[in-house]
Design an enzyme around this catalytic site. Structure first.
Site, PDB file in Angstrom:
ATOM      1  N   CYS A   1      -1.757  -4.286  15.087  1.00 26.94           N
ATOM      2  CA  CYS A   1      -1.468  -3.827  13.724  1.00 26.94           C
ATOM      3  C   CYS A   1      -1.843  -4.853  12.657  1.00 26.94           C
ATOM      4  O   CYS A   1      -1.471  -6.021  12.744  1.00 26.94           O
ATOM      5  CB  CYS A   1       0.019  -3.503  13.633  1.00 26.94           C
ATOM      6  SG  CYS A   1       0.540  -3.025  11.988  1.00 26.94           S
TER       7      CYS A   1
ATOM      8  N   GLU B   1       0.821  -1.206   0.000  1.00 27.42           N
ATOM      9  CA  GLU B   1       0.000   0.000   0.000  1.00 27.42           C
ATOM     10  C   GLU B   1       0.854   1.255   0.000  1.00 27.42           C
ATOM     11  O   GLU B   1       1.886   1.315   0.655  1.00 27.42           O
ATOM     12  CB  GLU B   1      -0.840   0.027   1.279  1.00 27.42           C
ATOM     13  CG  GLU B   1      -1.780  -1.126   1.376  1.00 27.42           C
ATOM     14  CD  GLU B   1      -2.484  -1.173   2.707  1.00 27.42           C
ATOM     15  OE1 GLU B   1      -2.473  -0.145   3.434  1.00 27.42           O
ATOM     16  OE2 GLU B   1      -3.030  -2.220   3.020  1.00 27.42           O
TER      17      GLU B   1
ATOM     18  N   SER C   1       9.701   6.023  10.245  1.00 24.72           N
ATOM     19  CA  SER C   1       9.062   5.601  11.498  1.00 24.72           C
ATOM     20  C   SER C   1       9.512   4.189  11.849  1.00 24.72           C
ATOM     21  O   SER C   1       9.488   3.295  11.008  1.00 24.72           O
ATOM     22  CB  SER C   1       7.540   5.630  11.322  1.00 24.72           C
ATOM     23  OG  SER C   1       6.910   5.124  12.473  1.00 24.72           O
TER      24      SER C   1
ATOM     25  N   CYS D   1       2.744   8.309   2.042  1.00 24.05           N
ATOM     26  CA  CYS D   1       3.154   7.280   3.001  1.00 24.05           C
ATOM     27  C   CYS D   1       3.545   6.027   2.227  1.00 24.05           C
ATOM     28  O   CYS D   1       2.746   5.492   1.465  1.00 24.05           O
ATOM     29  CB  CYS D   1       1.972   7.015   3.936  1.00 24.05           C
ATOM     30  SG  CYS D   1       2.266   5.698   5.091  1.00 24.05           S
TER      31      CYS D   1
ATOM     32  N   LEU E   1       6.045   4.586  19.955  1.00 24.19           N
ATOM     33  CA  LEU E   1       6.261   4.316  21.380  1.00 24.19           C
ATOM     34  C   LEU E   1       5.090   3.501  21.940  1.00 24.19           C
ATOM     35  O   LEU E   1       5.264   2.398  22.428  1.00 24.19           O
ATOM     36  CB  LEU E   1       6.453   5.638  22.124  1.00 24.19           C
ATOM     37  CG  LEU E   1       7.140   5.520  23.475  1.00 24.19           C
ATOM     38  CD1 LEU E   1       8.573   5.042  23.337  1.00 24.19           C
ATOM     39  CD2 LEU E   1       7.093   6.854  24.225  1.00 24.19           C
TER      40      LEU E   1
ATOM     41  N   CYS F   1       3.395  -6.475  16.435  1.00 23.03           N
ATOM     42  CA  CYS F   1       2.648  -5.583  17.333  1.00 23.03           C
ATOM     43  C   CYS F   1       1.180  -6.030  17.316  1.00 23.03           C
ATOM     44  O   CYS F   1       0.621  -6.242  16.224  1.00 23.03           O
ATOM     45  CB  CYS F   1       2.760  -4.133  16.878  1.00 23.03           C
ATOM     46  SG  CYS F   1       4.480  -3.599  16.712  1.00 23.03           S
TER      47      CYS F   1
ATOM     48  N   CYS G   1      -2.459   1.465   8.641  1.00 21.06           N
ATOM     49  CA  CYS G   1      -1.393   0.525   8.352  1.00 21.06           C
ATOM     50  C   CYS G   1      -1.852  -0.884   7.933  1.00 21.06           C
ATOM     51  O   CYS G   1      -2.333  -1.660   8.743  1.00 21.06           O
ATOM     52  CB  CYS G   1      -0.583   0.450   9.646  1.00 21.06           C
ATOM     53  SG  CYS G   1       0.989  -0.298   9.534  1.00 21.06           S
TER      54      CYS G   1
ATOM     55  N   CYS H   1       5.065  -7.766   8.003  1.00 17.42           N
ATOM     56  CA  CYS H   1       6.002  -7.253   9.009  1.00 17.42           C
ATOM     57  C   CYS H   1       6.245  -8.331  10.051  1.00 17.42           C
ATOM     58  O   CYS H   1       5.329  -9.073  10.403  1.00 17.42           O
ATOM     59  CB  CYS H   1       5.423  -6.005   9.679  1.00 17.42           C
ATOM     60  SG  CYS H   1       6.555  -5.262  10.876  1.00 17.42           S
TER      61      CYS H   1
HETATM   62  N1  SAH Z   1       6.786  -0.315  11.362  1.00 15.85           N
HETATM   63  C1  SAH Z   1       6.968   1.069  11.534  1.00 15.85           C
HETATM   64  C2  SAH Z   1       6.312   1.918  10.453  1.00 15.85           C
HETATM   65  C3  SAH Z   1       4.981   1.463   9.936  1.00 15.85           C
HETATM   66  S1  SAH Z   1       3.620   1.537  11.067  1.00 15.85           S
HETATM   67  C4  SAH Z   1       6.478   1.498  12.897  1.00 15.85           C
HETATM   68  O1  SAH Z   1       5.845   0.688  13.564  1.00 15.85           O
HETATM   69  O2  SAH Z   1       6.764   2.613  13.287  1.00 15.85           O
HETATM   70  C5  SAH Z   1       3.207   3.251  11.069  1.00 15.85           C
HETATM   71  C6  SAH Z   1       2.446   3.686  12.306  1.00 15.85           C
HETATM   72  O3  SAH Z   1       1.075   3.236  12.251  1.00 15.85           O
HETATM   73  C7  SAH Z   1       3.035   3.143  13.595  1.00 15.85           C
HETATM   74  O4  SAH Z   1       3.144   4.131  14.570  1.00 15.85           O
HETATM   75  C8  SAH Z   1       2.012   2.096  13.954  1.00 15.85           C
HETATM   76  O5  SAH Z   1       2.090   1.787  15.304  1.00 15.85           O
HETATM   77  C9  SAH Z   1       0.723   2.744  13.526  1.00 15.85           C
HETATM   78  N2  SAH Z   1      -0.418   1.845  13.456  1.00 15.85           N
HETATM   79  C10 SAH Z   1      -0.436   0.526  13.164  1.00 15.85           C
HETATM   80  N3  SAH Z   1      -1.691   0.033  13.208  1.00 15.85           N
HETATM   81  C11 SAH Z   1      -2.500   1.071  13.531  1.00 15.85           C
HETATM   82  C12 SAH Z   1      -3.912   1.197  13.748  1.00 15.85           C
HETATM   83  N4  SAH Z   1      -4.719   0.174  13.606  1.00 15.85           N
HETATM   84  N5  SAH Z   1      -4.389   2.416  14.100  1.00 15.85           N
HETATM   85  C13 SAH Z   1      -3.561   3.483  14.212  1.00 15.85           C
HETATM   86  N6  SAH Z   1      -2.234   3.419  14.017  1.00 15.85           N
HETATM   87  C14 SAH Z   1      -1.696   2.229  13.689  1.00 15.85           C
HETATM   88 FE1  SF4 Z   2       5.247  -3.765  12.020  1.00 19.65          FE
HETATM   89 FE2  SF4 Z   2       4.972  -1.151  12.567  1.00 19.65          FE
HETATM   90 FE3  SF4 Z   2       2.831  -2.777  12.381  1.00 19.65          FE
HETATM   91 FE4  SF4 Z   2       4.488  -3.028  14.455  1.00 19.65          FE
HETATM   92  S1  SF4 Z   2       3.238  -1.242  13.954  1.00 19.65           S
HETATM   93  S2  SF4 Z   2       3.628  -4.732  13.237  1.00 19.65           S
HETATM   94  S3  SF4 Z   2       6.443  -2.595  13.500  1.00 19.65           S
HETATM   95  S4  SF4 Z   2       4.222  -2.241  10.739  1.00 19.65           S
END
Ligand code: SAH
Ligand code: SF4
Length: 372
Positions: free
Chosen positions: A131, A96, A213, A117, A237, A128, A355, A124
């Site tokens: 996500c 994406e 990021s 973006c 964070l 997390c 994301c 990944c």
């Molecule tokens: N992997 C990297 C960059 C991609 S994620 C990282 O984690 O920083 C980009 C951002 O989107 C991160 O801050 C992630 O925590 C956030 N994110 C992921 N899933 C999300 C969701 N469902 N709602 C809001 N933010 C989300």
């Molecule tokens: Fe990967 Fe970022 Fe999603 Fe965490 S928040 S699973 S590091 S893409």
């Protein structure tokens, strides 16, 4: 898992590497600039457009390189000005790329602030729990060319809708590496791609307008701090204490806050720019006001900016965003402590802009439905 395409993407070549390939093929050095001009200034989509190159050189290029390492399969535009591109790679993987337009007061969409973006991996590995990108694990890294080509796709769309003079990439305000994947786990390809975006012979986009990021890969943050080009850094964070952070981000067990925070400090001291701390607000998980107070202290100590993001619900996951009242209380605690903070306005919710979500939905549909 590694994917080796039949031909490498031409968009992954630098002026030097392309020059070297051309020299091996017996071509003069000035051809490299001509070719890159076709890629980045004219956004050529076909070898035959490159009319100032001899036919034999065009044939050699077509045999040696891939010109279109991504293909647009779906473009969804939401009412709130988010434009989401679903791209298919040569191995049929999906990624994406999102264009977010934030209209300025009193002027039309064409004068809006534009942020792109981009993704760096298919899936990944970080796991997390909130996500969508990480749900199915990591499939593979993107090549430098696949990363760069995402920008070409966005540029071509903008070229088609705005007068050409305004559609130069320089007219975009920011590039954020916040799509699918952990960018610092694909460090070499990412840096090569950003070099191409940044170079005068490439897309000519200023490093200070590119934000990477990361979920907090400490050794790579320290490596990035040593790079001569100063990209901006954002840290996901999402927890202001180890207890809260490790519940939702497995990486915190490997690099807990006592290692992450000094690395952030090193980075901001080296580059003299504020780091952004991203903090998704998830109801009942990290939205307690004690977390706000701890986050305020961390941000104050690091002179960091805080970006609060109300959680975007993901189908199949139990997490929710807190009420608006709770979000505002959280903001107030940071503001009262003198911390620079933004509460991100929701963008693209109606087209699954968070994301990895559009890809997830399409992968699920592909798996469920009979092939057309
Ligand atoms: N992997 C990297 C960059 C991609 S994620 C990282 O984690 O920083 C980009 C951002 O989107 C991160 O801050 C992630 O925590 C956030 N994110 C992921 N899933 C999300 C969701 N469902 N709602 C809001 N933010 C989300
Ligand atoms: Fe990967 Fe970022 Fe999603 Fe965490 S928040 S699973 S590091 S893409």
């Amino acid at each position: 898992m590694k994917f080796t395409p039949a031909k490498p993407s031409l968009h992954g070549e630098t002026l030097d590497s392309l020059g070297a390939r051309l020299a091996e093929a017996g071509e003069p050095a000035y051809r490299a600039r001509q070719i890159l001009d076709w890629l980045y200034k004219k956004r050529a989509a076909d070898w035959d457009q490159m009319t100032n190159l001899p036919r034999s050189l065009r044939a050699w290029l077509a045999d040696t390189f891939d010109l279109e390492s991504t293909a647009l399969v779906l473009n969804r535009q939401s009412e709130d000005v988010t434009d989401k591109l679903l791209l298919e790679l040569r191995d049929h993987s999906l990624i994406e790329t999102v264009l977010i337009r934030a209209p300025q007061e009193g002027v039309g969409l064409d004068h809006s602030r534009k942020t792109i973006c981009i993704s760096t991996q298919v899936g990944c590995a970080m796991g997390c729990v909130f996500c969508a990108s990480g749900l199915a694990g990591l499939k593979r890294d993107l090549s430098a060319g696949e990363i760069v080509h995402q920008l070409i796709q966005v540029c071509r769309r903008e070229d088609a809708r705005t007068p050409r003079a305004r559609a130069e990439l320089a007219s975009f305000d920011n590039i954020v590496v916040m799509g699918m994947g952990e960018p610092l786990h694909n460090y070499d390809n990412l840096l090569r791609a950003l070099t191409i975006l940044n170079a005068g012979w490439g897309l000519g986009f200023g490093a200070r307008r590119i934000t990477i990021s990361t979920s907090g890969v400490v050794p790579k943050i320290l490596q990035l701090a040593e790079e001569p080009v100063g990209f901006l850094l954002a840290i996901s964070l999402h927890g202001a204490t180890n207890e809260v952070r490790e519940q939702i981000m497995p990486i915190n067990k490997r690099w807990p806050l006592e290692e992450l925070l000094p690395a952030i400090r090193t980075f901001s001291e080296k580059h003299g720019r504020m780091v952004t701390l991203e903090f998704i607000l998830i109801e009942g998980v990290n939205d307690l006001l004690e977390q706000a107070a701890k986050l305020r202290d961390l941000a104050d100590d690091l002179h960091a900016h805080v970006n609060l993001i109300p959680y975007n619900a993901v189908e199949g996951l139990p997490w929710k965003r807190p009420s608006l009242a709770r979000q505002q209380k959280f903001v107030a605690i940071l503001q009262e402590g003198g911390v620079s903070v933004t509460l991100r306005r929701e963008k693209g919710h109606d087209i699954d802009a968070a994301c990895g979500q559009l890809r997830l939905k399409t992968e699920r549909d592909r798996a469920a439905g009979p092939a057309a």
